[in-house]
Design an enzyme around this catalytic site. Structure first.
Site, PDB file in Angstrom:
ATOM      1  N   ASP A  81      41.065  99.488  -7.853  1.00 56.67           N
ATOM      2  CA  ASP A  81      42.001  98.739  -7.019  1.00 56.67           C
ATOM      3  C   ASP A  81      41.315  97.957  -5.904  1.00 56.67           C
ATOM      4  OD1 ASP A  81      43.919  99.909  -8.604  1.00 56.67           O
ATOM      5  OD2 ASP A  81      44.332 101.524  -7.202  1.00 56.67           O
TER       6      ASP A  81
ATOM      7  N   LYS B 241      57.332 100.734 -10.573  1.00 59.50           N
ATOM      8  CA  LYS B 241      56.379 100.232 -11.555  1.00 59.50           C
ATOM      9  C   LYS B 241      57.196  99.775 -12.759  1.00 59.50           C
ATOM     10  CE  LYS B 241      52.671 103.378 -10.110  1.00 59.50           C
ATOM     11  NZ  LYS B 241      51.886 104.585 -10.478  1.00 59.50           N
TER      12      LYS B 241
END
Length: 251
Positions: free
Chosen positions: A47, A181
């Protein structure tokens, strides 16, 4: 513990200013890491965040707090933690040393111990949000923690963007925020429906990326279109992350 430390530029007056604050803090953190651990420690994870070999969650929080201070945003940037507790829950206990093979099993904590730890961290650091503080099936301790009102408590593994689980969590006051998500729930239409469900309950909503992302920036349009106000897209480092932030800027 498997934790992800994030910063929240709550004192920014615009998205552009928020990005500037976060980017400056990120680069100050890099300098601090170089000073304390040498340049070899500045590797980043999936990330874009720095992936350090550190001994405790407090060590990581201290580094982040120092970076915020050096950047001059002491009161304008707060902190958040993605605990990912499901990853280290064994039975009904939490193995804080699960990534250290020589120590695994020696530092087990009960749900009550974890409650005390989170309470201590929220008292000692400017933490305003904690994601998945307990196991995906640990409704009991999640409810107890949310009831303390210490911070935003964000549901990921326990909710999996599922309307039935969200409904139960709303009715039982288990969380006060949803991590959205899109690929968890399945379709964009279903994602919009669970966001409305969470917002009707006065929950916060964080639109989130996933690991091993691409440069597709759709979630940037989604967070603006749904007006959630919170986007989790990683550090301002790689193209996969920057694509989302650039798209928000022009949305």
């Amino acid at each position: 513990m498997h934790s992800e430390i994030m910063i929240l530029p709550i004192g920014a007056s615009s998205f552009q200013e928020a990005m500037q604050m976060c980017s400056e803090t990120y680069h100050h953190l890099k300098v601090i890491i170089q000073e304390k651990y040498a340049s070899v420690a500045c590797n980043v994870g999936d990330d874009g965040g720095f992936a350090l070999n550190i001994s405790s969650i407090t060590e990581c929080l201290d580094l982040t707090k120092e970076a915020i201070d050096r950047a001059g945003y002491n009161s304008r940037i707060k902190m958040a933690i993605d605990v990912g507790a499901t990853d280290f829950c064994i039975g009904k206990k939490y193995d804080l040393d699960f990534k250290i093979s020589t120590k695994s099993g020696q530092n087990f904590k009960t749900g009550e111990d974890m409650l005390e730890l989170y309470t201590k961290l929220c008292t000692e650091y400017p933490i305003v949000s904690i994601e998945q503080p307990f196991d995906k099936d640990d409704w009991e301790h999640t409810k107890l923690f949310s009831a303390l009102g210490l911070c935003q408590v964000v549901g990921d593994d326990l909710l999996v963007s599922n309307p039935k689980r969200i409904e139960r969590a709303i009715n039982e006051y288990t969380y006060n925020a949803l991590l959205l998500k899109v690929n968890q729930v399945g379709t964009v239409t279903e994602a919009i429906e669970v966001v409305k469900q969470a917002q009707d309950a006065h929950w916060g909503v964080i639109v989130s990326h996933r690991s091993e992302e691409t440069e597709d920036s759709f979630i940037a349009d989604l967070v603006v279109g749904l007006g959630t106000g919170q986007l989790k897209a990683g550090a301002p480092c790689r193209a996969e992350q920057l694509a989302k932030y650039n798209q928000v800027r022009y949305s």
